[in-house]
Design a protein around this motif. Sequence first.
Motif, PDB file in Angstrom:
ATOM      1  N   VAL A  49       0.842  -1.205   0.000  1.00 12.30           N
ATOM      2  CA  VAL A  49       0.000   0.000   0.000  1.00 12.30           C
ATOM      3  C   VAL A  49       0.875   1.252   0.000  1.00 12.30           C
ATOM      4  CG1 VAL A  49      -1.629   1.368   1.378  1.00 12.30           C
ATOM      5  CG2 VAL A  49      -2.014  -1.074   1.067  1.00 12.30           C
ATOM      6  N   ILE A  50       1.874   1.277   0.868  1.00  8.37           N
ATOM      7  CA  ILE A  50       2.754   2.456   0.973  1.00  8.37           C
ATOM      8  C   ILE A  50       3.500   2.697  -0.335  1.00  8.37           C
ATOM      9  CG2 ILE A  50       4.829   3.356   2.114  1.00  8.37           C
ATOM     10  CD1 ILE A  50       3.761   1.824   4.676  1.00  8.37           C
ATOM     11  N   ILE A  51       4.110   1.649  -0.893  1.00  7.93           N
ATOM     12  CA  ILE A  51       4.874   1.809  -2.140  1.00  7.93           C
ATOM     13  C   ILE A  51       3.949   2.128  -3.311  1.00  7.93           C
ATOM     14  CG2 ILE A  51       6.412   0.648  -3.785  1.00  7.93           C
ATOM     15  CD1 ILE A  51       7.589  -0.870  -1.381  1.00  7.93           C
ATOM     16  N   THR A  52       2.742   1.552  -3.307  1.00  2.74           N
ATOM     17  CA  THR A  52       1.760   1.836  -4.358  1.00  2.74           C
ATOM     18  C   THR A  52       1.403   3.320  -4.370  1.00  2.74           C
ATOM     19  OG1 THR A  52       0.843  -0.405  -4.307  1.00  2.74           O
ATOM     20  CG2 THR A  52      -0.598   1.336  -5.136  1.00  2.74           C
ATOM     21  N   ILE A  53       1.131   3.871  -3.179  1.00  2.00           N
ATOM     22  CA  ILE A  53       0.784   5.292  -3.085  1.00  2.00           C
ATOM     23  C   ILE A  53       1.979   6.163  -3.491  1.00  2.00           C
ATOM     24  CG2 ILE A  53       0.193   7.160  -1.483  1.00  2.00           C
ATOM     25  CD1 ILE A  53      -1.472   5.012   0.071  1.00  2.00           C
ATOM     26  N   LEU A  54       3.157   5.847  -2.959  1.00  2.68           N
ATOM     27  CA  LEU A  54       4.351   6.642  -3.281  1.00  2.68           C
ATOM     28  C   LEU A  54       4.663   6.620  -4.777  1.00  2.68           C
ATOM     29  CD1 LEU A  54       6.752   5.729  -0.329  1.00  2.68           C
ATOM     30  CD2 LEU A  54       5.524   7.884  -0.694  1.00  2.68           C
ATOM     31  N   SER A  55       4.563   5.435  -5.394  1.00  2.00           N
ATOM     32  CA  SER A  55       4.873   5.351  -6.826  1.00  2.00           C
ATOM     33  C   SER A  55       3.831   6.088  -7.652  1.00  2.00           C
ATOM     34  CB  SER A  55       5.007   3.899  -7.279  1.00  2.00           C
ATOM     35  OG  SER A  55       3.762   3.250  -7.265  1.00  2.00           O
ATOM     36  N   GLY A  56       2.570   6.057  -7.216  1.00  2.00           N
ATOM     37  CA  GLY A  56       1.524   6.803  -7.922  1.00  2.00           C
ATOM     38  C   GLY A  56       1.770   8.300  -7.867  1.00  2.00           C
ATOM     39  N   VAL A  57       2.089   8.801  -6.674  1.00  2.00           N
ATOM     40  CA  VAL A  57       2.402  10.223  -6.512  1.00  2.00           C
ATOM     41  C   VAL A  57       3.622  10.579  -7.361  1.00  2.00           C
ATOM     42  CG1 VAL A  57       3.219  11.948  -4.849  1.00  2.00           C
ATOM     43  CG2 VAL A  57       1.339  10.414  -4.232  1.00  2.00           C
ATOM     44  N   ASP A  58       4.629   9.702  -7.344  1.00  2.00           N
ATOM     45  CA  ASP A  58       5.851   9.918  -8.115  1.00  2.00           C
ATOM     46  C   ASP A  58       5.545  10.061  -9.613  1.00  2.00           C
ATOM     47  OD1 ASP A  58       8.813   9.938  -8.383  1.00  2.00           O
ATOM     48  OD2 ASP A  58       8.492   8.017  -9.392  1.00  2.00           O
ATOM     49  N   TYR A  59       4.699   9.165 -10.151  1.00  2.00           N
ATOM     50  CA  TYR A  59       4.351   9.246 -11.577  1.00  2.00           C
ATOM     51  C   TYR A  59       3.676  10.572 -11.903  1.00  2.00           C
ATOM     52  CZ  TYR A  59       5.386   4.446 -13.053  1.00  2.00           C
ATOM     53  OH  TYR A  59       6.021   3.288 -13.401  1.00  2.00           O
ATOM     54  N   PHE A  60       2.742  10.996 -11.045  1.00  2.00           N
ATOM     55  CA  PHE A  60       2.009  12.232 -11.335  1.00  2.00           C
ATOM     56  C   PHE A  60       2.888  13.468 -11.179  1.00  2.00           C
ATOM     57  CE2 PHE A  60      -1.641   9.504 -11.307  1.00  2.00           C
ATOM     58  CZ  PHE A  60      -2.507  10.117 -12.215  1.00  2.00           C
ATOM     59  N   LEU A  61       3.775  13.474 -10.172  1.00  2.00           N
ATOM     60  CA  LEU A  61       4.672  14.624 -10.004  1.00  2.00           C
ATOM     61  C   LEU A  61       5.664  14.731 -11.160  1.00  2.00           C
ATOM     62  CD1 LEU A  61       5.442  14.578  -6.167  1.00  2.00           C
ATOM     63  CD2 LEU A  61       3.984  16.183  -7.432  1.00  2.00           C
ATOM     64  N   LYS A  62       6.224  13.595 -11.574  1.00  2.00           N
ATOM     65  CA  LYS A  62       7.204  13.614 -12.661  1.00  2.00           C
ATOM     66  C   LYS A  62       6.574  13.900 -14.016  1.00  2.00           C
ATOM     67  CE  LYS A  62      10.739  10.667 -10.626  1.00  2.00           C
ATOM     68  NZ  LYS A  62      11.354   9.335 -10.610  1.00  2.00           N
ATOM     69  N   ASN A  63       5.275  13.717 -14.132  1.00  2.00           N
ATOM     70  CA  ASN A  63       4.616  13.882 -15.432  1.00  2.00           C
ATOM     71  C   ASN A  63       3.492  14.914 -15.388  1.00  2.00           C
ATOM     72  OD1 ASN A  63       5.929  11.631 -17.090  1.00  2.00           O
ATOM     73  ND2 ASN A  63       5.327  10.583 -15.208  1.00  2.00           N
ATOM     74  N   LYS A  64       3.595  15.873 -14.461  1.00  2.00           N
ATOM     75  CA  LYS A  64       2.552  16.900 -14.352  1.00  2.00           C
ATOM     76  C   LYS A  64       2.466  17.757 -15.611  1.00  2.00           C
ATOM     77  CE  LYS A  64       5.659  19.630 -11.553  1.00  2.00           C
ATOM     78  NZ  LYS A  64       6.044  19.901 -10.198  1.00  2.00           N
ATOM     79  N   ASN A  65       3.580  17.845 -16.349  1.00  2.00           N
ATOM     80  CA  ASN A  65       3.563  18.616 -17.602  1.00  2.00           C
ATOM     81  C   ASN A  65       2.627  17.975 -18.628  1.00  2.00           C
ATOM     82  OD1 ASN A  65       5.303  16.411 -17.816  1.00  2.00           O
ATOM     83  ND2 ASN A  65       6.493  17.369 -19.452  1.00  2.00           N
ATOM     84  N   VAL A  66       2.469  16.665 -18.579  1.00  2.00           N
ATOM     85  CA  VAL A  66       1.556  15.975 -19.505  1.00  2.00           C
ATOM     86  C   VAL A  66       0.133  16.426 -19.243  1.00  2.00           C
ATOM     87  CG1 VAL A  66       0.568  13.719 -20.099  1.00  2.00           C
ATOM     88  CG2 VAL A  66       3.034  13.951 -19.773  1.00  2.00           C
ATOM     89  N   ILE A  67      -0.224  16.545 -17.967  1.00  2.00           N
ATOM     90  CA  ILE A  67      -1.581  16.961 -17.592  1.00  2.00           C
ATOM     91  C   ILE A  67      -1.793  18.438 -17.952  1.00  2.00           C
ATOM     92  CG2 ILE A  67      -3.196  17.256 -15.672  1.00  2.00           C
ATOM     93  CD1 ILE A  67      -1.656  14.906 -14.320  1.00  2.00           C
ATOM     94  N   ARG A  68      -0.804  19.279 -17.648  1.00  2.00           N
ATOM     95  CA  ARG A  68      -0.908  20.707 -17.976  1.00  2.00           C
ATOM     96  C   ARG A  68      -1.027  20.921 -19.474  1.00  2.00           C
ATOM     97  NH1 ARG A  68       3.889  22.587 -14.872  1.00  2.00           N
ATOM     98  NH2 ARG A  68       3.240  22.370 -12.745  1.00  2.00           N
ATOM     99  N   PHE A  69      -0.181  20.204 -20.251  1.00  2.00           N
ATOM    100  CA  PHE A  69      -0.196  20.354 -21.706  1.00  2.00           C
ATOM    101  C   PHE A  69      -1.524  19.885 -22.265  1.00  2.00           C
ATOM    102  CE2 PHE A  69       0.772  18.817 -26.026  1.00  2.00           C
ATOM    103  CZ  PHE A  69       1.230  19.998 -26.563  1.00  2.00           C
ATOM    104  N   SER A  70      -2.061  18.809 -21.712  1.00  2.00           N
ATOM    105  CA  SER A  70      -3.314  18.268 -22.185  1.00  2.00           C
ATOM    106  C   SER A  70      -4.471  19.237 -21.925  1.00  2.00           C
ATOM    107  CB  SER A  70      -3.602  16.927 -21.497  1.00  2.00           C
ATOM    108  OG  SER A  70      -4.807  16.414 -21.926  1.00  2.00           O
ATOM    109  N   LYS A  71      -4.448  19.925 -20.757  1.00  2.00           N
ATOM    110  CA  LYS A  71      -5.507  20.875 -20.405  1.00  2.00           C
ATOM    111  C   LYS A  71      -5.486  22.093 -21.325  1.00  2.00           C
ATOM    112  CE  LYS A  71      -6.042  20.023 -15.473  1.00  2.00           C
ATOM    113  NZ  LYS A  71      -5.801  20.571 -14.131  1.00  2.00           N
TER     114      LYS A  71
END
Length: 194
Positions: free
Chosen positions: A170-192
């Motif tokens: 659970v801990i690693i799942t949450i951390l890795s999920g947050v990690d993916y979104f933080l490292k790829n926030k530009n994808v979300i911004r660009f898409s918006k």
Amino acid sequence: MNLANKITLARIFLVPVVMVFLLLKFDLGQFRLGEGVITITEMIATLVFILAAVTDGLDGYIARKRKLVTNLGKFLDPLADKLLISAALISLVEMQRLDAWIAIVIISREFSVTGLRLVAAAEGKVIAASALGKLKTIVQIIAIAALMLNNFPFSSISFPFSQIFIWLAVIITILSGVDYFLKNKNVIRFSKSR
């Protein structure tokens, strides 16, 4: 259809096999070790689950090594992973070996990151699996297998191996999920912005 895609399809077809042996009660006997007990059907389900999980690395390796990467494979591989993990977690909730909220957290992360990857793919970008994401997969597989085995053989010495690993998952799942979104926030911004 190439070999890598056939292996991925085999993983999808193994999902109901895992569920049948895990959820349907066949009386094929059981093993005892002190206070620990495991049924043969639980052992079969666990072995099939582990076999299916191992094919995840195998199909990707074959696809890259033989240059067999296809759009079908890119679609089927993550689908097979999500089906296998989700089916196992939901089955464990049904068997009352796992709290529903834990399954919801893990499944939600899996589909959120898949959604992020789809958005990135629509923009022509590929989000590769991170080291934390790979660790997450390994820990999830160990935790799920331990829960399928009802903490056997550790239950014979009252050591909560499966509980330790599911919490770690659970801990690693949450951390890795947050990690993916933080490292790829530009994808979300660009898409918006489009």
